[in-house]
Design a protein around this motif. Sequence first.
Motif, PDB file in Angstrom:
ATOM      1  N   LEU A 129       0.828  -1.210   0.000  1.00  0.00           N
ATOM      2  CA  LEU A 129       0.000   0.000   0.000  1.00  0.00           C
ATOM      3  C   LEU A 129       0.863   1.262   0.000  1.00  0.00           C
ATOM      4  CD1 LEU A 129      -2.763  -1.062   2.566  1.00  0.00           C
ATOM      5  CD2 LEU A 129      -2.952  -0.962   0.070  1.00  0.00           C
ATOM      6  N   GLY A 130       1.984   1.202   0.725  1.00  0.00           N
ATOM      7  CA  GLY A 130       2.919   2.329   0.732  1.00  0.00           C
ATOM      8  C   GLY A 130       3.478   2.587  -0.648  1.00  0.00           C
ATOM      9  N   GLY A 131       3.722   1.493  -1.399  1.00  0.00           N
ATOM     10  CA  GLY A 131       4.198   1.621  -2.770  1.00  0.00           C
ATOM     11  C   GLY A 131       3.176   2.305  -3.655  1.00  0.00           C
ATOM     12  N   ILE A 132       1.900   1.990  -3.436  1.00  0.00           N
ATOM     13  CA  ILE A 132       0.831   2.621  -4.221  1.00  0.00           C
ATOM     14  C   ILE A 132       0.788   4.126  -3.958  1.00  0.00           C
ATOM     15  CG2 ILE A 132      -1.670   2.739  -4.577  1.00  0.00           C
ATOM     16  CD1 ILE A 132      -1.766  -0.267  -3.918  1.00  0.00           C
TER      17      ILE A 132
ATOM     18  N   ILE B 277       2.464   9.706  -5.672  1.00  0.00           N
ATOM     19  CA  ILE B 277       3.372  10.828  -5.396  1.00  0.00           C
ATOM     20  C   ILE B 277       4.191  11.123  -6.649  1.00  0.00           C
ATOM     21  CG2 ILE B 277       5.460  11.522  -4.126  1.00  0.00           C
ATOM     22  CD1 ILE B 277       4.326  10.086  -1.685  1.00  0.00           C
ATOM     23  N   GLY B 278       4.642  10.049  -7.318  1.00  0.00           N
ATOM     24  CA  GLY B 278       5.400  10.198  -8.562  1.00  0.00           C
ATOM     25  C   GLY B 278       4.586  10.888  -9.644  1.00  0.00           C
TER      26      GLY B 278
ATOM     27  N   PRO C 235      14.950   0.354  -2.286  1.00  0.00           N
ATOM     28  CA  PRO C 235      13.722   0.945  -1.740  1.00  0.00           C
ATOM     29  C   PRO C 235      12.557   0.881  -2.734  1.00  0.00           C
ATOM     30  CG  PRO C 235      15.592   2.300  -1.158  1.00  0.00           C
ATOM     31  CD  PRO C 235      16.114   1.232  -2.104  1.00  0.00           C
ATOM     32  N   PHE C 236      11.522   0.122  -2.371  1.00  0.00           N
ATOM     33  CA  PHE C 236      10.368  -0.058  -3.244  1.00  0.00           C
ATOM     34  C   PHE C 236       9.659   1.261  -3.498  1.00  0.00           C
ATOM     35  CE2 PHE C 236       5.872  -1.744  -3.794  1.00  0.00           C
ATOM     36  CZ  PHE C 236       6.084  -2.169  -5.091  1.00  0.00           C
ATOM     37  N   SER C 237       9.729   2.139  -2.529  1.00  0.00           N
ATOM     38  CA  SER C 237       9.095   3.454  -2.670  1.00  0.00           C
ATOM     39  C   SER C 237       9.689   4.236  -3.835  1.00  0.00           C
ATOM     40  CB  SER C 237       9.248   4.261  -1.377  1.00  0.00           C
ATOM     41  OG  SER C 237       8.723   5.561  -1.522  1.00  0.00           O
ATOM     42  N   ILE C 238      11.012   4.180  -3.975  1.00  0.00           N
ATOM     43  CA  ILE C 238      11.679   4.914  -5.051  1.00  0.00           C
ATOM     44  C   ILE C 238      11.275   4.355  -6.415  1.00  0.00           C
ATOM     45  CG2 ILE C 238      13.926   5.427  -6.094  1.00  0.00           C
ATOM     46  CD1 ILE C 238      15.085   5.570  -3.287  1.00  0.00           C
ATOM     47  N   THR C 239      11.230   3.022  -6.525  1.00  0.00           N
ATOM     48  CA  THR C 239      10.791   2.385  -7.764  1.00  0.00           C
ATOM     49  C   THR C 239       9.349   2.771  -8.087  1.00  0.00           C
ATOM     50  OG1 THR C 239      12.222   0.488  -7.318  1.00  0.00           O
ATOM     51  CG2 THR C 239      10.497   0.179  -8.944  1.00  0.00           C
ATOM     52  N   SER C 240       8.518   2.833  -7.048  1.00  0.00           N
ATOM     53  CA  SER C 240       7.110   3.173  -7.234  1.00  0.00           C
ATOM     54  C   SER C 240       6.952   4.624  -7.676  1.00  0.00           C
ATOM     55  CB  SER C 240       6.342   2.929  -5.929  1.00  0.00           C
ATOM     56  OG  SER C 240       6.422   1.569  -5.543  1.00  0.00           O
ATOM     57  N   ILE C 241       7.728   5.509  -7.070  1.00  0.00           N
ATOM     58  CA  ILE C 241       7.688   6.920  -7.471  1.00  0.00           C
ATOM     59  C   ILE C 241       8.088   7.057  -8.934  1.00  0.00           C
ATOM     60  CG2 ILE C 241       8.831   9.167  -7.166  1.00  0.00           C
ATOM     61  CD1 ILE C 241       8.927   8.585  -4.171  1.00  0.00           C
ATOM     62  N   ALA C 242       9.150   6.324  -9.318  1.00  0.00           N
ATOM     63  CA  ALA C 242       9.612   6.354 -10.714  1.00  0.00           C
ATOM     64  C   ALA C 242       8.520   5.845 -11.651  1.00  0.00           C
ATOM     65  CB  ALA C 242      10.871   5.515 -10.863  1.00  0.00           C
ATOM     66  N   SER C 243       7.777   4.811 -11.221  1.00  0.00           N
ATOM     67  CA  SER C 243       6.698   4.262 -12.046  1.00  0.00           C
ATOM     68  C   SER C 243       5.599   5.294 -12.255  1.00  0.00           C
ATOM     69  CB  SER C 243       6.113   3.013 -11.383  1.00  0.00           C
ATOM     70  OG  SER C 243       7.097   2.013 -11.230  1.00  0.00           O
ATOM     71  N   GLY C 244       5.307   6.041 -11.201  1.00  0.00           N
ATOM     72  CA  GLY C 244       4.303   7.094 -11.318  1.00  0.00           C
ATOM     73  C   GLY C 244       4.767   8.223 -12.213  1.00  0.00           C
TER      74      GLY C 244
ATOM     75  N   ILE D  79       6.799   8.076 -14.766  1.00  0.00           N
ATOM     76  CA  ILE D  79       6.790   7.716 -16.197  1.00  0.00           C
ATOM     77  C   ILE D  79       5.387   7.331 -16.662  1.00  0.00           C
ATOM     78  CG2 ILE D  79       9.186   6.941 -16.118  1.00  0.00           C
ATOM     79  CD1 ILE D  79       8.157   4.053 -16.142  1.00  0.00           C
ATOM     80  N   LYS D  80       4.418   7.483 -15.727  1.00  0.00           N
ATOM     81  CA  LYS D  80       3.011   7.177 -16.035  1.00  0.00           C
ATOM     82  C   LYS D  80       2.824   5.726 -16.476  1.00  0.00           C
ATOM     83  CE  LYS D  80       1.778  11.940 -17.231  1.00  0.00           C
ATOM     84  NZ  LYS D  80       3.043  12.540 -16.775  1.00  0.00           N
ATOM     85  N   TYR D  81       3.498   4.819 -15.768  1.00  0.00           N
ATOM     86  CA  TYR D  81       3.338   3.401 -16.052  1.00  0.00           C
ATOM     87  C   TYR D  81       1.905   2.995 -15.697  1.00  0.00           C
ATOM     88  CZ  TYR D  81       4.557  -1.524 -16.428  1.00  0.00           C
ATOM     89  OH  TYR D  81       4.613  -2.839 -16.828  1.00  0.00           O
ATOM     90  N   PRO D  82       1.237   2.168 -16.510  1.00  0.00           N
ATOM     91  CA  PRO D  82      -0.162   1.783 -16.257  1.00  0.00           C
ATOM     92  C   PRO D  82      -0.377   1.263 -14.829  1.00  0.00           C
ATOM     93  CG  PRO D  82       0.511   1.006 -18.411  1.00  0.00           C
ATOM     94  CD  PRO D  82       1.757   1.546 -17.745  1.00  0.00           C
ATOM     95  N   LEU D  83      -1.356   1.818 -14.141  1.00  0.00           N
ATOM     96  CA  LEU D  83      -1.596   1.481 -12.745  1.00  0.00           C
ATOM     97  C   LEU D  83      -1.906  -0.004 -12.550  1.00  0.00           C
ATOM     98  CD1 LEU D  83      -1.984   2.280  -9.792  1.00  0.00           C
ATOM     99  CD2 LEU D  83      -4.352   2.898 -10.342  1.00  0.00           C
ATOM    100  N   ILE D  84      -2.755  -0.575 -13.408  1.00  0.00           N
ATOM    101  CA  ILE D  84      -3.127  -1.992 -13.259  1.00  0.00           C
ATOM    102  C   ILE D  84      -1.894  -2.885 -13.348  1.00  0.00           C
ATOM    103  CG2 ILE D  84      -4.462  -3.890 -14.217  1.00  0.00           C
ATOM    104  CD1 ILE D  84      -6.128  -1.743 -12.843  1.00  0.00           C
ATOM    105  N   SER D  85      -1.026  -2.605 -14.316  1.00  0.00           N
ATOM    106  CA  SER D  85       0.204  -3.396 -14.467  1.00  0.00           C
ATOM    107  C   SER D  85       1.104  -3.216 -13.258  1.00  0.00           C
ATOM    108  CB  SER D  85       0.947  -2.976 -15.739  1.00  0.00           C
ATOM    109  OG  SER D  85       0.164  -3.231 -16.883  1.00  0.00           O
ATOM    110  N   TYR D  86       1.182  -1.981 -12.751  1.00  0.00           N
ATOM    111  CA  TYR D  86       1.994  -1.723 -11.560  1.00  0.00           C
ATOM    112  C   TYR D  86       1.476  -2.539 -10.374  1.00  0.00           C
ATOM    113  CZ  TYR D  86       3.459   0.448  -7.238  1.00  0.00           C
ATOM    114  OH  TYR D  86       3.937   0.636  -5.966  1.00  0.00           O
ATOM    115  N   LEU D  87       0.168  -2.550 -10.197  1.00  0.00           N
ATOM    116  CA  LEU D  87      -0.434  -3.279  -9.079  1.00  0.00           C
ATOM    117  C   LEU D  87      -0.149  -4.780  -9.180  1.00  0.00           C
ATOM    118  CD1 LEU D  87      -3.899  -1.465  -8.853  1.00  0.00           C
ATOM    119  CD2 LEU D  87      -1.924  -1.176  -7.337  1.00  0.00           C
TER     120      LEU D  87
END
Length: 205
Positions: A115-118, A123-124, A165-174, A176-184
């Motif tokens: 959930l923190g990653g989401i 935030i990204g 840090p998963f948070s940093i990867t998650s921020i980067a995903s946000g 670059i506008k990586y598709p949310l469903i795929s990220y989840l």
Amino acid sequence: MKTSSKSVKKSRLQLLHQYYSYTGFYKFLGTSLKKALPPILLFIAALLIINYFVIDINELLIYVTENYSDYVVFSVFFASESILGLIPPEIFIAWSDKAVSPILYLSILATLSYLGGIISYFIGKWITKIPSVHEYLEVKMAKHIKNARKWGGFLIIVGALLPIPFSITSIASGMIKYPLISYLLFGLLRFLRFYLYAAAIFSLI
């Protein structure tokens, strides 16, 4: 007919292999693994040194469980996983081993990390709305952003499984506008990481 199918399948795999070779993904993955291995070994070594020469880890964790409520520990962990992953999750995994129900507490930690990653993902996305950040990404970081968009799924897998840090990867995903469903979906590997690390950490303490 079967031979034809096999040859087609093989050619597709070859094309995929060539694509990742040309784009430099294998080099990136190798570098990530090299960076990930030392922290794991250092953490295990530090844990053993502290346990044998400084303070009994079991006593320290028992002290934490007796003097701080579960809600406080979970809240600190959730905040860390939502903002850059400042505190290594391995510390909390070790703490969960001293709980009344270690597997339940470990599962709660994994869920909070997920959930923190989401939150970090959004935030990204929000960061890119800042004009100066948007310009920096599109101009000075254009090449890196382009590669990140190509390898988005693999970047999330690396961040979910390895001690990055998963948070940093998650921020980067946000960003670059990586598709949310795929990220989840890729992010669910975070649960696997917690259970694998717990199997190793629980046997050490």
